[in-house]
Motif scaffolding. Structure first.
Motif, PDB file in Angstrom:
ATOM      1  N   LYS A   1       0.833  -1.196   0.000  1.00 54.52           N
ATOM      2  CA  LYS A   1       0.000   0.000   0.000  1.00 54.52           C
ATOM      3  C   LYS A   1       0.875   1.256   0.000  1.00 54.52           C
ATOM      4  O   LYS A   1       0.569   2.237  -0.669  1.00 54.52           O
ATOM      5  N   VAL A   2       1.968   1.234   0.746  1.00 58.23           N
ATOM      6  CA  VAL A   2       2.875   2.382   0.793  1.00 58.23           C
ATOM      7  C   VAL A   2       3.573   2.573  -0.547  1.00 58.23           C
ATOM      8  O   VAL A   2       3.654   3.686  -1.072  1.00 58.23           O
ATOM      9  N   SER A   3       4.060   1.499  -1.138  1.00 58.57           N
ATOM     10  CA  SER A   3       4.836   1.628  -2.371  1.00 58.57           C
ATOM     11  C   SER A   3       3.965   1.925  -3.592  1.00 58.57           C
ATOM     12  O   SER A   3       4.440   2.535  -4.554  1.00 58.57           O
ATOM     13  N   ASP A   4       2.697   1.509  -3.563  1.00 59.95           N
ATOM     14  CA  ASP A   4       1.826   1.729  -4.715  1.00 59.95           C
ATOM     15  C   ASP A   4       1.261   3.144  -4.794  1.00 59.95           C
ATOM     16  O   ASP A   4       0.708   3.527  -5.816  1.00 59.95           O
ATOM     17  N   ASN A   5       1.405   3.936  -3.746  1.00 57.08           N
ATOM     18  CA  ASN A   5       0.760   5.239  -3.718  1.00 57.08           C
ATOM     19  C   ASN A   5       1.727   6.398  -3.924  1.00 57.08           C
ATOM     20  O   ASN A   5       1.494   7.499  -3.438  1.00 57.08           O
ATOM     21  N   SER A   6       2.797   6.163  -4.625  1.00 59.27           N
ATOM     22  CA  SER A   6       3.679   7.279  -4.975  1.00 59.27           C
ATOM     23  C   SER A   6       4.217   7.058  -6.389  1.00 59.27           C
ATOM     24  O   SER A   6       4.731   6.005  -6.702  1.00 59.27           O
ATOM     25  N   THR A   7       4.004   8.045  -7.213  1.00 61.24           N
ATOM     26  CA  THR A   7       4.516   8.005  -8.576  1.00 61.24           C
ATOM     27  C   THR A   7       5.103   9.365  -8.909  1.00 61.24           C
ATOM     28  O   THR A   7       4.810  10.365  -8.264  1.00 61.24           O
TER      29      THR A   7
ATOM     30  N   SER B   1      -2.945   9.956   2.357  1.00 62.01           N
ATOM     31  CA  SER B   1      -3.832   9.236   3.277  1.00 62.01           C
ATOM     32  C   SER B   1      -3.689   7.719   3.111  1.00 62.01           C
ATOM     33  O   SER B   1      -3.712   6.976   4.087  1.00 62.01           O
ATOM     34  N   GLU B   2      -3.528   7.262   1.870  1.00 59.09           N
ATOM     35  CA  GLU B   2      -3.323   5.833   1.644  1.00 59.09           C
ATOM     36  C   GLU B   2      -1.949   5.392   2.146  1.00 59.09           C
ATOM     37  O   GLU B   2      -1.802   4.278   2.644  1.00 59.09           O
TER      38      GLU B   2
ATOM     39  N   TYR C   1       1.250   2.625   6.556  1.00 54.36           N
ATOM     40  CA  TYR C   1       2.114   2.649   7.731  1.00 54.36           C
ATOM     41  C   TYR C   1       1.394   2.112   8.965  1.00 54.36           C
ATOM     42  O   TYR C   1       2.006   1.470   9.818  1.00 54.36           O
ATOM     43  N   VAL C   2       0.096   2.361   9.059  1.00 58.62           N
ATOM     44  CA  VAL C   2      -0.683   1.811  10.171  1.00 58.62           C
ATOM     45  C   VAL C   2      -0.698   0.287  10.092  1.00 58.62           C
ATOM     46  O   VAL C   2      -0.533  -0.405  11.104  1.00 58.62           O
ATOM     47  N   TYR C   3      -0.868  -0.256   8.884  1.00 59.84           N
ATOM     48  CA  TYR C   3      -0.843  -1.704   8.713  1.00 59.84           C
ATOM     49  C   TYR C   3       0.516  -2.285   9.107  1.00 59.84           C
ATOM     50  O   TYR C   3       0.583  -3.344   9.734  1.00 59.84           O
ATOM     51  N   VAL C   4       1.581  -1.613   8.748  1.00 55.70           N
ATOM     52  CA  VAL C   4       2.919  -2.093   9.109  1.00 55.70           C
ATOM     53  C   VAL C   4       3.104  -2.043  10.625  1.00 55.70           C
ATOM     54  O   VAL C   4       3.652  -2.974  11.232  1.00 55.70           O
ATOM     55  N   GLY C   5       2.631  -0.972  11.256  1.00 56.73           N
ATOM     56  CA  GLY C   5       2.720  -0.881  12.713  1.00 56.73           C
ATOM     57  C   GLY C   5       1.921  -1.975  13.406  1.00 56.73           C
ATOM     58  O   GLY C   5       2.387  -2.577  14.379  1.00 56.73           O
TER      59      GLY C   5
END
Length: 74
Positions: free
Chosen positions: A25-31, A46-47, A52-56
């Protein structure tokens, strides 16, 4: 195998899934786009924060699973 160890193993597997989902989710939301020698970075913050919440959560669940596996049952 007692139930404490089974729950510990299940929590560890769940944490691996949460961590994988969060990192994706973190890597897919930056281009970034380059237009006329101008680099524009597009990201959905926000995504990313949700990732990061999922990783925590994955780290917390992993700790709980390891605790259950290592705790001695009397």
């Amino acid at each position: 195998m007692n139930t404490r160890k089974i729950i510990g193993v299940l929590l560890i597997v769940l944490s691996l899934g949460l961590g994988y989902f969060g990192l994706n989710k973190v890597s897919d939301n930056s281009t970034s786009i380059e237009v006329l020698d101008l680099k524009v970075d597009l990201s959905n913050n926000s995504e990313k924060e949700l990732g990061y919440v999922y990783v925590g959560l994955a780290v917390l669940v992993l700790g709980g699973g390891l605790f259950l596996l290592k705790k001695n049952s009397n």
